[in-house]
Design an enzyme around this catalytic site. Structure first.
Site, PDB file in Angstrom:
ATOM      1  CB  CYS A  80      -9.142   2.720   7.343  1.00 53.15           C
ATOM      2  SG  CYS A  80      -7.846   3.718   8.004  1.00 53.15           S
ATOM      3  NE  ARG A  82       0.794   2.628   7.206  1.00 53.13           N
ATOM      4  CZ  ARG A  82       0.917   3.894   7.550  1.00 53.13           C
ATOM      5  NH1 ARG A  82       2.015   4.546   7.269  1.00 53.13           N
ATOM      6  NH2 ARG A  82      -0.027   4.528   8.171  1.00 53.13           N
TER       7      ARG A  82
HETATM    8  P1  XMP Z   1      -7.775   9.896   9.217  1.00 54.10           P
HETATM    9  O1  XMP Z   1      -9.117   9.490   9.720  1.00 54.10           O
HETATM   10  O2  XMP Z   1      -7.141  10.979  10.023  1.00 54.10           O
HETATM   11  O3  XMP Z   1      -6.854   8.582   9.397  1.00 54.10           O
HETATM   12  O4  XMP Z   1      -7.819  10.224   7.753  1.00 54.10           O
HETATM   13  C1  XMP Z   1      -5.469   8.578   9.192  1.00 54.10           C
HETATM   14  C2  XMP Z   1      -4.891   7.268   9.679  1.00 54.10           C
HETATM   15  O5  XMP Z   1      -5.416   6.167   8.959  1.00 54.10           O
HETATM   16  C3  XMP Z   1      -4.482   5.076   8.956  1.00 54.10           C
HETATM   17  N1  XMP Z   1      -4.315   4.630   7.574  1.00 54.10           N
HETATM   18  C4  XMP Z   1      -4.897   3.532   7.049  1.00 54.10           C
HETATM   19  N2  XMP Z   1      -5.649   2.567   7.631  1.00 54.10           N
HETATM   20  N3  XMP Z   1      -5.857   1.515   5.531  1.00 54.10           N
HETATM   21  C5  XMP Z   1      -6.120   1.545   6.852  1.00 54.10           C
HETATM   22  O6  XMP Z   1      -6.824   0.655   7.349  1.00 54.10           O
HETATM   23  C6  XMP Z   1      -5.107   2.447   4.877  1.00 54.10           C
HETATM   24  O7  XMP Z   1      -4.906   2.389   3.667  1.00 54.10           O
HETATM   25  C7  XMP Z   1      -4.593   3.510   5.689  1.00 54.10           C
HETATM   26  N4  XMP Z   1      -3.796   4.574   5.416  1.00 54.10           N
HETATM   27  C8  XMP Z   1      -3.664   5.234   6.581  1.00 54.10           C
HETATM   28  C9  XMP Z   1      -3.209   5.603   9.549  1.00 54.10           C
HETATM   29  O8  XMP Z   1      -3.123   5.112  10.866  1.00 54.10           O
HETATM   30  C10 XMP Z   1      -3.384   7.117   9.485  1.00 54.10           C
HETATM   31  O9  XMP Z   1      -2.619   7.797  10.433  1.00 54.10           O
END
Ligand code: XMP
Length: 510
Positions: A330, A425
């Site tokens: 993120c 999203r």
């Molecule tokens: P982890 O830390 O498990 O996080 O790899 C997965 C979660 O990250 C969120 N997610 C995003 N958040 N930009 C964001 O700010 C993104 O591009 C993105 N893609 C995923 C999402 O909540 C996921 O479950």
């Protein structure tokens, strides 16, 4: 409550997992005596509190099957056509757990030498194969003891056990509880390790192995209880966005049509999944779905405030995803300057969730099982992306970089993922090809890891250790018994291995 005092004292500063540690408590509970089961609604129970993220490099049907087999649940992502997503859910719901639906078979005219070459080329570790004719009709079984170099000139027909000596079950005998049927068979036929399934025309329709059935029935893995629905099917969730018409209002017909198709396939939970869930659009989508599908488990998010939790709870969500920007891929906090460290977000969300009678899912930023234990002191389940993205069950190609194997892992807000469909999203129009939009996620790779079975076994073991240290038999007790201690930077350094050169041992898997 102790948590209230702790967070009041640390009110000005938002904290995340590594900022705190949990104090040990008097315990009469051994890790193996703990039960980490949870629920996301009155009708959706999980034996382990782990959800795989609705991301296009994490959860498709293979991951969802593996998650449910291990007691958790996967949310199929929505960066694909609606039809394809419905198909993916159907694949999970129709998966007969433990039944290998397309077993590798051989033809009667092949020589044993060819079978050996095939095993070599494909890397098969097993050597027993059903023998079928061109139409798939079962002719016999080639036992492993016949597949040896010294028999290389024999044909499969000469070496196989003929049809009449091969044990089979008909598909119709599997109705109800297929695992119980296979289990009964293996108990009644000690020494038999493979059971073939045939259709009414005696065509090969599947294969059970004793080791799979033993694993599933828990004889060899004590703690694994698959997450199933009342009809014994694996649980599966699916994510949807809050789709809008060109005029910018929620596209009610599109949303209802899509979710109706998912519900018809037996989906167990729908997640209205966006980066900012405390918005009119998400509220309206949740209200609409709650009105049309009163009994369906609805997950919604993401939020990081008590107000956000209350808003989505009032709209009709059963479980709320908490987390803005903690995820490993993120960049929301960097790009938009918003989002609060995850443990504080969970704390404020948990207090409102308790009042509203809804569940919360800690989404993002979990990098180790200790983080899961900390999250579960405030949340009902954790959602993982990065921790599962390296598993063979995650979608995506494997690539080799400097002799090491990696899998793609990307944020759903990364430019490439948004082009593939997830722009909505992040509040952008889906036609972003030419638009200037700020990506809120990065494209990355993860080292290829063990299978979901093995990875989850480690996490669940970690959660159970944490519960044992706190003397908690179950998650409500864990929440009750949690005492938080703030950790200094020196304390953080002390927490990880230090002053040693770590030796990595490679595990051997059969
Ligand atoms: P982890 O830390 O498990 O996080 O790899 C997965 C979660 O990250 C969120 N997610 C995003 N958040 N930009 C964001 O700010 C993104 O591009 C993105 N893609 C995923 C999402 O909540 C996921 O479950």
């Amino acid at each position: 409550k102790p948590a209230d005092a702790f967070f009041r004292d640390n009110a000005q500063v938002a904290l995340t997992y590594d900022d705190i540690t949990l104090a040990t408590r008097y315990s009469e509970v051994l890790p193996r005596m703990t039960n980490p089961e949870t629920s996301l609604s009155e009708s959706l129970q999980l034996s382990v509190p782990i959800v795989s993220a609705d991301m296009d490099t994490v959860t498709e049907s293979r991951m969802a099957i593996a998650m449910a087999n291990n007691g958790g649940i996967g949310l199929i992502h929505y960066n694909m056509s609606e039809r394809e997503q419905v198909k993916q859910v159907a694949r999970v719901k129709n998966n007969i757990h433990g039944l290998i639906q397309d077993p590798i078979s051989v033809k009667p005219g092949m020589h044993i030498a060819e079978v050996l070459d095939m095993m070599d080329a494909k890397g098969f570790k097993f050597s027993t194969f059903p023998v079928v004719d061109e139409s798939g009709k079962l002719l016999g079984l080639l036992p492993g003891r016949a597949v040896k170099q010294r028999y290389r000139d024999r044909t499969v027909l000469e070496a196989m056990q003929p049809r009449e000596q091969v044990f089979t079950l008909r598909q119709s005998q599997l109705e109800g509880d297929p695992i119980a049927a296979a289990d009964r068979f293996f108990n009644d036929h000690l020494g038999i390790h493979k059971l073939l399934v045939v259709d009414d025309g005696d065509h090969l329709a599947g294969l059970f192995t004793l080791s799979d059935i033993e694993r599933i029935t828990g004889e060899s893995r004590d703690n694994v209880k698959p997450a199933r629905d009342s009809q014994f099917r694996l649980l599966c969730g699916a994510a949807v966005s809050a789709p809008r018409t060109p005029e910018g209002i929620i596209d009610r017909d599109k949303l209802l049509g899509h979710v109706t198709a998912l519900v018809e396939e037996g989906v167990d939970a729908i997640a209205v999944s966006t980066a900012h869930g405390h918005t009119a659009g998400v509220g309206e989508a949740v209200r609409l779905l709650r009105g049309e599908f009163p009994g369906l488990t609805l997950i919604a998010g993401n939020v990081t405030s008590g107000e956000g939790v209350r808003f989505l709870a009032e709209a009709g969500a059963n479980a709320i995803k908490v987390g803005q920007g903690p995820g490993s891929i993120c960049t929301t906090r960097i790009v938009a300057g918003v989002g609060i460290p995850q443990l504080t977000a969970l704390y404020v969300a948990s207090r409102e969730a308790a009042k509203a009678g809804v569940k919360i899912i800690a989404d993002g930023g979990i990098t180790k099982s200790g983080d899961m234990v900390k999250a579960l002191t405030l949340a009902d389940a954790v959602m993982c992306g990065g921790l599962l993205a390296g598993c063979p069950e995650a979608p995506g190609k494997i690539m080799e970089i400097n002799g090491k194997l990696y899998k793609q892992y990307r944020g759903m807000g990364s430019l490439e993922a948004m082009k593939a469909g997830s722009a909505a999203r992040y509040g952008h129009s889906n036609n972003i090809r030419n638009a200037k939009v700020a990506a809120e996620g990065v494209e990355a790779v993860k080292e290829v890891s063990d299978s979901v079975d093995q990875v989850l076994a480690q996490f669940i073991g970690g959660i159970q250790s944490g519960m044992g240290y706190l003397g908690a038999r179950n998650l409500p007790e864990l929440r009750e018994r949690a005492r938080y201690i703030r950790v200094s930077p020196a304390g953080q350094r002390e927490s990880a291995p230090h002053d040693v050169i770590e030796v990595k041992t490679t595990q051997e898997h059969s």
